[in-house]
Design a protein around this motif. Structure first.
Motif, PDB file in Angstrom:
ATOM      1  N   LEU A  45      -5.978  58.971  -1.140  1.00 39.25           N
ATOM      2  CA  LEU A  45      -6.942  59.156  -2.226  1.00 39.25           C
ATOM      3  C   LEU A  45      -6.833  58.036  -3.248  1.00 39.25           C
ATOM      4  O   LEU A  45      -7.847  57.511  -3.734  1.00 39.25           O
ATOM      5  CB  LEU A  45      -6.711  60.512  -2.891  1.00 39.25           C
ATOM      6  CG  LEU A  45      -7.517  60.790  -4.171  1.00 39.25           C
ATOM      7  CD1 LEU A  45      -9.009  60.833  -3.868  1.00 39.25           C
ATOM      8  CD2 LEU A  45      -7.064  62.090  -4.815  1.00 39.25           C
ATOM      9  N   LEU A  46      -5.603  57.641  -3.577  1.00 36.70           N
ATOM     10  CA  LEU A  46      -5.424  56.580  -4.569  1.00 36.70           C
ATOM     11  C   LEU A  46      -6.031  55.264  -4.103  1.00 36.70           C
ATOM     12  O   LEU A  46      -6.513  54.476  -4.926  1.00 36.70           O
ATOM     13  CB  LEU A  46      -3.932  56.402  -4.869  1.00 36.70           C
ATOM     14  CG  LEU A  46      -3.258  57.545  -5.632  1.00 36.70           C
ATOM     15  CD1 LEU A  46      -1.765  57.296  -5.763  1.00 36.70           C
ATOM     16  CD2 LEU A  46      -3.887  57.711  -7.007  1.00 36.70           C
ATOM     17  N   THR A  47      -6.002  55.014  -2.797  1.00 35.53           N
ATOM     18  CA  THR A  47      -6.600  53.770  -2.301  1.00 35.53           C
ATOM     19  C   THR A  47      -8.117  53.765  -2.447  1.00 35.53           C
ATOM     20  O   THR A  47      -8.740  52.703  -2.355  1.00 35.53           O
ATOM     21  CB  THR A  47      -6.258  53.549  -0.813  1.00 35.53           C
ATOM     22  OG1 THR A  47      -6.870  54.578  -0.016  1.00 35.53           O
ATOM     23  CG2 THR A  47      -4.767  53.565  -0.584  1.00 35.53           C
ATOM     24  N   SER A  48      -8.726  54.934  -2.655  1.00 31.59           N
ATOM     25  CA  SER A  48     -10.183  55.009  -2.703  1.00 31.59           C
ATOM     26  C   SER A  48     -10.754  54.723  -4.078  1.00 31.59           C
ATOM     27  O   SER A  48     -11.957  54.457  -4.185  1.00 31.59           O
ATOM     28  CB  SER A  48     -10.661  56.392  -2.230  1.00 31.59           C
ATOM     29  OG  SER A  48     -10.303  57.380  -3.175  1.00 31.59           O
ATOM     30  N   PHE A  49      -9.942  54.790  -5.125  1.00 28.21           N
ATOM     31  CA  PHE A  49     -10.528  54.493  -6.443  1.00 28.21           C
ATOM     32  C   PHE A  49      -9.635  53.630  -7.332  1.00 28.21           C
ATOM     33  O   PHE A  49      -9.974  53.386  -8.484  1.00 28.21           O
ATOM     34  CB  PHE A  49     -10.881  55.790  -7.184  1.00 28.21           C
ATOM     35  CG  PHE A  49      -9.734  56.692  -7.506  1.00 28.21           C
ATOM     36  CD1 PHE A  49      -9.007  56.537  -8.673  1.00 28.21           C
ATOM     37  CD2 PHE A  49      -9.392  57.710  -6.647  1.00 28.21           C
ATOM     38  CE1 PHE A  49      -7.961  57.379  -8.970  1.00 28.21           C
ATOM     39  CE2 PHE A  49      -8.347  58.563  -6.942  1.00 28.21           C
ATOM     40  CZ  PHE A  49      -7.623  58.396  -8.103  1.00 28.21           C
ATOM     41  N   LEU A  50      -8.493  53.148  -6.803  1.00 28.55           N
ATOM     42  CA  LEU A  50      -7.694  52.167  -7.531  1.00 28.55           C
ATOM     43  C   LEU A  50      -7.785  50.844  -6.786  1.00 28.55           C
ATOM     44  O   LEU A  50      -7.166  50.670  -5.733  1.00 28.55           O
ATOM     45  CB  LEU A  50      -6.238  52.627  -7.638  1.00 28.55           C
ATOM     46  CG  LEU A  50      -5.962  53.820  -8.558  1.00 28.55           C
ATOM     47  CD1 LEU A  50      -4.470  54.134  -8.573  1.00 28.55           C
ATOM     48  CD2 LEU A  50      -6.449  53.548  -9.976  1.00 28.55           C
ATOM     49  N   ARG A  91     -15.457  60.331  -3.512  1.00 27.72           N
ATOM     50  CA  ARG A  91     -16.153  59.287  -2.756  1.00 27.72           C
ATOM     51  C   ARG A  91     -15.202  58.139  -2.447  1.00 27.72           C
ATOM     52  O   ARG A  91     -14.372  57.765  -3.275  1.00 27.72           O
ATOM     53  CB  ARG A  91     -17.334  58.745  -3.555  1.00 27.72           C
ATOM     54  CG  ARG A  91     -18.538  59.659  -3.579  1.00 27.72           C
ATOM     55  CD  ARG A  91     -19.716  58.943  -4.183  1.00 27.72           C
ATOM     56  NE  ARG A  91     -20.937  59.723  -4.084  1.00 27.72           N
ATOM     57  CZ  ARG A  91     -22.134  59.258  -4.410  1.00 27.72           C
ATOM     58  NH1 ARG A  91     -22.272  58.037  -4.866  1.00 27.72           N
ATOM     59  NH2 ARG A  91     -23.199  60.015  -4.281  1.00 27.72           N
ATOM     60  N   TYR A  92     -15.367  57.561  -1.265  1.00 27.26           N
ATOM     61  CA  TYR A  92     -14.572  56.395  -0.918  1.00 27.26           C
ATOM     62  C   TYR A  92     -15.017  55.219  -1.776  1.00 27.26           C
ATOM     63  O   TYR A  92     -16.208  55.006  -1.991  1.00 27.26           O
ATOM     64  CB  TYR A  92     -14.721  56.054   0.565  1.00 27.26           C
ATOM     65  CG  TYR A  92     -13.747  55.001   1.017  1.00 27.26           C
ATOM     66  CD1 TYR A  92     -12.402  55.322   1.163  1.00 27.26           C
ATOM     67  CD2 TYR A  92     -14.154  53.710   1.262  1.00 27.26           C
ATOM     68  CE1 TYR A  92     -11.494  54.370   1.559  1.00 27.26           C
ATOM     69  CE2 TYR A  92     -13.251  52.748   1.673  1.00 27.26           C
ATOM     70  CZ  TYR A  92     -11.921  53.085   1.816  1.00 27.26           C
ATOM     71  OH  TYR A  92     -11.021  52.127   2.201  1.00 27.26           O
ATOM     72  N   PHE A  98     -16.665  62.483  -8.107  1.00 26.80           N
ATOM     73  CA  PHE A  98     -16.191  63.732  -7.510  1.00 26.80           C
ATOM     74  C   PHE A  98     -17.403  64.592  -7.217  1.00 26.80           C
ATOM     75  O   PHE A  98     -18.072  65.094  -8.114  1.00 26.80           O
ATOM     76  CB  PHE A  98     -15.243  64.440  -8.488  1.00 26.80           C
ATOM     77  CG  PHE A  98     -14.546  65.623  -7.898  1.00 26.80           C
ATOM     78  CD1 PHE A  98     -13.672  65.496  -6.844  1.00 26.80           C
ATOM     79  CD2 PHE A  98     -14.755  66.896  -8.426  1.00 26.80           C
ATOM     80  CE1 PHE A  98     -13.011  66.593  -6.311  1.00 26.80           C
ATOM     81  CE2 PHE A  98     -14.109  67.999  -7.907  1.00 26.80           C
ATOM     82  CZ  PHE A  98     -13.234  67.842  -6.845  1.00 26.80           C
ATOM     83  N   VAL A  99     -17.729  64.737  -5.920  1.00 23.49           N
ATOM     84  CA  VAL A  99     -18.998  65.370  -5.535  1.00 23.49           C
ATOM     85  C   VAL A  99     -18.746  66.515  -4.548  1.00 23.49           C
ATOM     86  O   VAL A  99     -19.181  66.461  -3.381  1.00 23.49           O
ATOM     87  CB  VAL A  99     -19.962  64.325  -4.925  1.00 23.49           C
ATOM     88  CG1 VAL A  99     -20.528  63.424  -6.003  1.00 23.49           C
ATOM     89  CG2 VAL A  99     -19.250  63.481  -3.863  1.00 23.49           C
ATOM     90  N   PRO A 100     -18.072  67.575  -4.942  1.00 20.83           N
ATOM     91  CA  PRO A 100     -17.762  68.656  -3.996  1.00 20.83           C
ATOM     92  C   PRO A 100     -18.984  69.397  -3.490  1.00 20.83           C
ATOM     93  O   PRO A 100     -19.066  69.738  -2.304  1.00 20.83           O
ATOM     94  CB  PRO A 100     -16.840  69.576  -4.809  1.00 20.83           C
ATOM     95  CG  PRO A 100     -17.170  69.284  -6.236  1.00 20.83           C
ATOM     96  CD  PRO A 100     -17.521  67.833  -6.280  1.00 20.83           C
ATOM     97  N   ILE A 101     -19.958  69.662  -4.376  1.00 25.44           N
ATOM     98  CA  ILE A 101     -21.136  70.438  -3.959  1.00 25.44           C
ATOM     99  C   ILE A 101     -21.970  69.635  -2.978  1.00 25.44           C
ATOM    100  O   ILE A 101     -22.408  70.146  -1.924  1.00 25.44           O
ATOM    101  CB  ILE A 101     -21.967  70.840  -5.192  1.00 25.44           C
ATOM    102  CG1 ILE A 101     -21.140  71.760  -6.108  1.00 25.44           C
ATOM    103  CG2 ILE A 101     -23.253  71.533  -4.759  1.00 25.44           C
ATOM    104  CD1 ILE A 101     -21.841  72.140  -7.387  1.00 25.44           C
ATOM    105  N   GLN A 102     -22.201  68.361  -3.298  1.00 21.03           N
ATOM    106  CA  GLN A 102     -23.001  67.520  -2.397  1.00 21.03           C
ATOM    107  C   GLN A 102     -22.336  67.359  -1.036  1.00 21.03           C
ATOM    108  O   GLN A 102     -22.989  67.421   0.009  1.00 21.03           O
ATOM    109  CB  GLN A 102     -23.230  66.138  -3.032  1.00 21.03           C
ATOM    110  CG  GLN A 102     -24.081  66.162  -4.285  1.00 21.03           C
ATOM    111  CD  GLN A 102     -23.240  66.314  -5.542  1.00 21.03           C
ATOM    112  OE1 GLN A 102     -22.232  67.033  -5.540  1.00 21.03           O
ATOM    113  NE2 GLN A 102     -23.657  65.651  -6.611  1.00 21.03           N
ATOM    114  N   TYR A 103     -21.013  67.159  -1.032  1.00 14.56           N
ATOM    115  CA  TYR A 103     -20.310  67.008   0.237  1.00 14.56           C
ATOM    116  C   TYR A 103     -20.295  68.313   1.021  1.00 14.56           C
ATOM    117  O   TYR A 103     -20.397  68.316   2.254  1.00 14.56           O
ATOM    118  CB  TYR A 103     -18.876  66.528  -0.012  1.00 14.56           C
ATOM    119  CG  TYR A 103     -18.750  65.023  -0.139  1.00 14.56           C
ATOM    120  CD1 TYR A 103     -19.872  64.205  -0.179  1.00 14.56           C
ATOM    121  CD2 TYR A 103     -17.504  64.414  -0.211  1.00 14.56           C
ATOM    122  CE1 TYR A 103     -19.755  62.839  -0.297  1.00 14.56           C
ATOM    123  CE2 TYR A 103     -17.368  63.036  -0.319  1.00 14.56           C
ATOM    124  CZ  TYR A 103     -18.510  62.253  -0.367  1.00 14.56           C
ATOM    125  OH  TYR A 103     -18.389  60.889  -0.478  1.00 14.56           O
ATOM    126  N   ALA A 104     -20.180  69.440   0.332  1.00 16.26           N
ATOM    127  CA  ALA A 104     -20.194  70.734   1.016  1.00 16.26           C
ATOM    128  C   ALA A 104     -21.542  70.956   1.704  1.00 16.26           C
ATOM    129  O   ALA A 104     -21.605  71.411   2.857  1.00 16.26           O
ATOM    130  CB  ALA A 104     -19.902  71.858   0.025  1.00 16.26           C
TER     131      ALA A 104
END
Length: 380
Positions: A342-347, A41-42, A51-57
């Protein structure tokens, strides 16, 4: 001792199998990194489920079905809003935004790396980059002028940024190429004079950019920093369409002619013996590289070190053949840009995202220092 033809064929077939296997592994790693980065998630620190792979799929599958239904006017399209609400609209729109963000990072990183490979080959310099022609200086000046003239509208009016950035980039690059051609006299061009002209013009534009930055208000200065350092990424429909359209126009000619691109590093007389007209090919390659870099900087910020270091490392690993350097630069640059995005989205620091250029430079600076040390050691 000459090897028999049958053994040569076996060696050639074995080498081709190894190359296909290596390329398959690289493509698999790139796809895995893409899926992994897309499923975060952003601004993930704000959510319990990061981390939501199933929901995003599920959301992306629904989006694909709705797109097909709208294109062919199927009855299923009328149920779109209800299905989105049932799926969770936050997840649904987050999945689409994350897909766009990750895809743009992949293509931007690939384009920057390929552009660096083009300039390193064309100028026969392992540390060359698009900065030679002053492309990055034109983008910086265009961004600061858009912010100064239009303030907060610079966020949403992507056409303004394209207009200013490409105009100044075209002016700078055209002037550098002209000076290099004039300095070359009867020759096709003069690399030394072209590099000197590019450095002088870039420095002049950078000084003007710095002066204009000091005239900005505090709010406009923050806005300019967010745009130029890649903190802000516009994933709107118009911005996304422009990005992928320009990248397709710039990348496809290079990828389609990658088998002939080794010729741009030859002298004109050597290239003529191979039947390749090196002048137009070199010019087209450089213009495509400038288009890629300008588009990537407009959308994803300044990441010039990526275009310099990544193709150099790839060349050390796979050899000097531009065909291989091009393909593996695409994959390596795309992976690095996706991971940094990706690092900008959770750091976050104080609730604010860290610019993507910070992570790219942090990752590549040690590698750059090692490269310089190796070159110095080799020279001694």
């Amino acid at each position: 001792m000459e090897l028999p033809k049958s053994q040569l064929r076996q060696e050639w077939a074995s080498a081709k199998r190894r190359e296909r296997r290596t390329l398959g592994i690289a493509l698999g790693v790139t796809a895995a990194v893409f899926l992994f980065c897309m499923c975060w998630r952003y601004n993930a620190v704000y959510y319990d489920e990061k981390f939501v792979p199933i929901q995003y799929a599920k959301s992306l599958w629904l989006a694909l079905r709705l797109l097909i239904a709208n294109l062919f006017h199927l009855p299923f399209a009328a149920q779109g809003e209800a299905l989105i609400e049932a799926t969770d609209s936050v997840i649904y729109y987050g999945a689409i935004a994350r897909l766009k963000t990750t895809a743009m990072a992949l293509v931007a990183g690939a384009a920057l790396s390929v552009a660096g490979a083009i300039f390193q080959t064309a100028y026969r310099n392992p540390m060359a980059s698009p900065n030679i022609l002053g492309a990055t200086a034109g983008v910086k000046l265009g961004n600061v002028l858009v912010v100064m003239l239009y303030s907060a509208q610079a966020y949403d009016h992507i056409f303004l940024r394209y207009r200013y950035c490409y105009c100044f980039t075209a002016l700078c690059v055209g002037l550098v190429l002209l000076l290099g051609r004039l300095a070359g006299g009867k020759r096709e061009y003069s690399i030394t004079e072209m590099v000197m002209a590019g450095s002088i013009i870039s420095q002049g534009l950078n000084v003007l950019t710095m002066y204009l930055m000091y005239t900005l208000t505090d709010e406009d200065l923050v806005l300019y920093q967010e745009i130029s350092m890649g903190t802000y990424l516009d994933t709107g429909t118009v911005s996304t369409a422009l990005f992928f359209g320009v990248m397709a126009v710039a990348l496809l000619p290079v990828l389609l002619t990658r088998y002939r691109m080794n010729a741009i590093g030859m002298d004109p007389s050597e290239a003529a013996s191979t039947g390749v007209s090196v002048g137009p090919l070199r010019l087209v390659a450089q213009l495509c590289g400038v288009l890629m870099v300008t588009c990537a900087m407009i959308h994803c910020g300044e990441a010039g070190m990526l275009s310099m270091v990544v193709p150099y490392i790839v060349r050390q690993v796979v050899g000097a053949d531009f065909r291989r350097v091009c393909i593996y630069s695409v994959l390596s640059g795309g992976i690095l840009m996706m991971l940094c995005r990706l690092l900008t989205s959770f750091l976050l620091i104080a609730g604010e995202a860290i610019p993507i250029t910070f992570f790219i430079n942090l990752a590549l600076m040690p590698v750059f220092m090692v490269i310089l040390a190796r070159q110095k050691g080799g020279a001694q």
